[in-house]
Design a protein around this motif. Sequence first.
Motif, PDB file in Angstrom:
ATOM      1  N   ARG A  15      -1.068  -0.873   5.119  1.00 39.62           N
ATOM      2  CA  ARG A  15      -0.809  -1.009   6.554  1.00 39.62           C
ATOM      3  C   ARG A  15      -2.092  -0.743   7.323  1.00 39.62           C
ATOM      4  O   ARG A  15      -3.061  -0.206   6.794  1.00 39.62           O
ATOM      5  N   ASN A  16      -2.088  -1.101   8.599  1.00 35.44           N
ATOM      6  CA  ASN A  16      -3.292  -0.869   9.401  1.00 35.44           C
ATOM      7  C   ASN A  16      -3.392   0.604   9.811  1.00 35.44           C
ATOM      8  O   ASN A  16      -2.467   1.391   9.595  1.00 35.44           O
ATOM      9  N   TYR A  18      -3.324   2.201  12.632  1.00 35.31           N
ATOM     10  CA  TYR A  18      -2.309   2.704  13.563  1.00 35.31           C
ATOM     11  C   TYR A  18      -1.018   3.054  12.820  1.00 35.31           C
ATOM     12  O   TYR A  18      -0.436   4.121  13.015  1.00 35.31           O
ATOM     13  N   GLU A  36      -7.651   2.312   5.258  1.00 35.50           N
ATOM     14  CA  GLU A  36      -8.038   2.455   6.671  1.00 35.50           C
ATOM     15  C   GLU A  36      -8.519   1.127   7.244  1.00 35.50           C
ATOM     16  O   GLU A  36      -9.588   1.039   7.852  1.00 35.50           O
ATOM     17  N   ILE A  37      -7.712   0.078   7.050  1.00 35.30           N
ATOM     18  CA  ILE A  37      -8.064  -1.246   7.532  1.00 35.30           C
ATOM     19  C   ILE A  37      -7.515  -1.480   8.932  1.00 35.30           C
ATOM     20  O   ILE A  37      -6.506  -0.903   9.313  1.00 35.30           O
ATOM     21  N   ARG A  38      -8.198  -2.317   9.691  1.00 36.87           N
ATOM     22  CA  ARG A  38      -7.747  -2.651  11.043  1.00 36.87           C
ATOM     23  C   ARG A  38      -6.596  -3.650  11.013  1.00 36.87           C
ATOM     24  O   ARG A  38      -5.710  -3.621  11.851  1.00 36.87           O
ATOM     25  N   GLN A  39      -6.663  -4.578  10.064  1.00 39.45           N
ATOM     26  CA  GLN A  39      -5.623  -5.600   9.945  1.00 39.45           C
ATOM     27  C   GLN A  39      -5.461  -5.973   8.477  1.00 39.45           C
ATOM     28  O   GLN A  39      -6.372  -5.784   7.682  1.00 39.45           O
ATOM     29  N   TYR A  40      -4.301  -6.508   8.151  1.00 36.97           N
ATOM     30  CA  TYR A  40      -3.982  -6.807   6.752  1.00 36.97           C
ATOM     31  C   TYR A  40      -5.005  -7.757   6.127  1.00 36.97           C
ATOM     32  O   TYR A  40      -5.314  -7.657   4.946  1.00 36.97           O
ATOM     33  N   ASP A  42      -8.031  -7.671   6.252  1.00 34.94           N
ATOM     34  CA  ASP A  42      -9.195  -6.918   5.775  1.00 34.94           C
ATOM     35  C   ASP A  42      -8.993  -6.380   4.357  1.00 34.94           C
ATOM     36  O   ASP A  42      -9.944  -5.924   3.725  1.00 34.94           O
TER      37      ASP A  42
END
Length: 67
Positions: A15-16, A18, A36-40, A42
């Motif tokens: 998950r992202n 947040y 610790e990705i911003r969006q999937y 990544d």
Amino acid sequence: MASAEKNEVVVVDARNVYETRIGKFNVPNVETLDPEIRQYSDLPSWIDEHTEKLRGKSILMYILLDL
């Protein structure tokens, strides 16, 4: 009959950032990795960068889908 080799299990929280800050699953005796990705999208890059850490392990992932 030979016994099957027991693979180490790793959980990848895909998950992202947040969503992971809201809460996480804790599984006893299982390492949980948070990319610790911003969006999937990544995630493939993170996997490429951490291939050696994941190699030979059974990998479980969880993601949040917004359908």
